[in-house]
Design an enzyme around this catalytic site. Sequence first.
Site, PDB file in Angstrom:
ATOM      1  N   LYS A 151     -17.988  49.820  11.466  1.00 50.64           N
ATOM      2  CA  LYS A 151     -17.473  48.703  12.262  1.00 50.64           C
ATOM      3  C   LYS A 151     -17.586  47.385  11.482  1.00 50.64           C
ATOM      4  O   LYS A 151     -16.709  46.522  11.572  1.00 50.64           O
ATOM      5  CB  LYS A 151     -18.220  48.640  13.599  1.00 50.64           C
ATOM      6  CG  LYS A 151     -17.902  49.867  14.468  1.00 50.64           C
ATOM      7  CD  LYS A 151     -18.897  50.076  15.586  1.00 50.64           C
ATOM      8  CE  LYS A 151     -18.544  51.291  16.429  1.00 50.64           C
ATOM      9  NZ  LYS A 151     -19.612  51.681  17.365  1.00 50.64           N
ATOM     10  N   LYS A 189     -13.133  54.765  14.250  1.00 53.67           N
ATOM     11  CA  LYS A 189     -13.609  53.746  13.287  1.00 53.67           C
ATOM     12  C   LYS A 189     -13.839  54.304  11.902  1.00 53.67           C
ATOM     13  O   LYS A 189     -13.682  53.607  10.905  1.00 53.67           O
ATOM     14  CB  LYS A 189     -14.872  53.054  13.807  1.00 53.67           C
ATOM     15  CG  LYS A 189     -15.994  54.000  14.208  1.00 53.67           C
ATOM     16  CD  LYS A 189     -16.069  54.157  15.696  1.00 53.67           C
ATOM     17  CE  LYS A 189     -16.796  55.430  16.030  1.00 53.67           C
ATOM     18  NZ  LYS A 189     -17.309  55.485  17.360  1.00 53.67           N
TER      19      LYS A 189
HETATM   20  N1  HSE Z   1     -21.442  56.247  18.958  1.00 52.84           N
HETATM   21  C1  HSE Z   1     -20.827  54.973  19.141  1.00 52.84           C
HETATM   22  C2  HSE Z   1     -21.856  54.020  19.741  1.00 52.84           C
HETATM   23  C3  HSE Z   1     -19.626  55.099  20.028  1.00 52.84           C
HETATM   24  O1  HSE Z   1     -22.892  54.490  20.209  1.00 52.84           O
HETATM   25  O2  HSE Z   1     -21.630  52.819  19.715  1.00 52.84           O
HETATM   26  C4  HSE Z   1     -18.764  53.879  20.077  1.00 52.84           C
HETATM   27  O3  HSE Z   1     -18.228  53.560  18.831  1.00 52.84           O
END
Ligand code: HSE
Length: 405
Positions: A200, A100
């Site tokens: 995101k 991402k």
């Molecule tokens: N570190 C991210 C989370 C992993 O905890 O959502 C998934 O993108």
Amino acid sequence: MKVAVMGYGTVGSGVVEVIESHSEIIARRTGGEPLEVKYILDLRDFPDDPHQEAFTKDFNDILNDPEVKIVAETMGGVNPAFDFTMKLLGAGKSVVTSNKELVAQKGLELLEQAEKSNANYLFEASVGGGIPIIRPMTQCLAANNIEGIAGILNGTTNFILTKMIEENMSFEAALKLAQDNGYAEKDPTADIEGHDACRKVCILASLAFGKHVYPNQVEAEGIKNITLEDVAYIQSANGVIKLLGQIKYINENKIAAFVSPAVVYNGSQLASVRDVFNAILVRGDAVGDVCFYGRGAGKLPTASAVVADIVDCAKHIFRKKIFGWGAGDEDYVVDYKAELEMPFYVRAKMSEAQAKATFGVVKYLSRPGQPSDEVAFITDYMTENELKAKLEGAEVLNVIKVTNY
Ligand code: HSE
């Protein structure tokens, strides 16, 4: 069909595992041809791993092998993933990714390169782990004007908040558990401080409105300041605190986008999203609200989405999917603190009389053991700048946005 996997960490090893454990169903879905992992690129050694013949430390093995037409990039980070992906796309290979950070920072350039090379660059796993969201947004919801999106987009922080709220577990112990389960980023501050959710949000906003949104345009506040006192007050208002990414369409040239802890009332679909689960609520003008829910992090859920993209590439090996977005403007994401009105949760050292004098009629909250000089309340709708002006000089203990999702 020969594929390569770059990065053999939690997700990359999951991708290899799913390709092997689901070979029959995958072959049926690619039209009969099984997938075979020809290369695994990683600088580390894995002496006990059964895939010794596939391991390479040289990226050029993959780039220069005409048999490899699809590559999964599960390395994470911008460099060298960007350089590798540009070269692979430039060579006409399709690339799928769970990265991402790379999509949020460099998605526009990579999508443009894919377009030029008639290759595909797909990233279903980059948002929501195993949850189908990129494809539904670009295909199933294609007829809608998107009015807004709100999502629990980080599994680690949702896991930590859930453990703190339900098991009274310390922040550190909950984080350690999330790391042990492979949920957290290499540097977990990206989770805790909201940067992962921010990336995101950028991807979702870029997809929803067709213009690239960069992480430096989206303000992110993490969960470090959330206390058990705040949790208790919000519980008395029939709500929970979640780390939310929120996106709001304003007009063709303006959106609001931000990440922050938010009060979610129990009537919301987002309130019951616990543990490592993520949920993304999309508000479309024709469809209304739709909510996508599932495991937002972890080896096999994320691998499920990466391998689905490989299958999609295999089905479109001679065809470019119409997919992507264009350039954005610097002032495309507005200063939401000046422009968006919402209610706020406020906890401060003041009396109810002082709160009333400043805010008028508010909804007061309570908690067991509440000190007599502490007040907590939910304000009426106002901008964050207006709130700050009203609170100037007061001893404020915490302020949390209240969402209307
Ligand atoms: N570190 C991210 C989370 C992993 O905890 O959502 C998934 O993108």
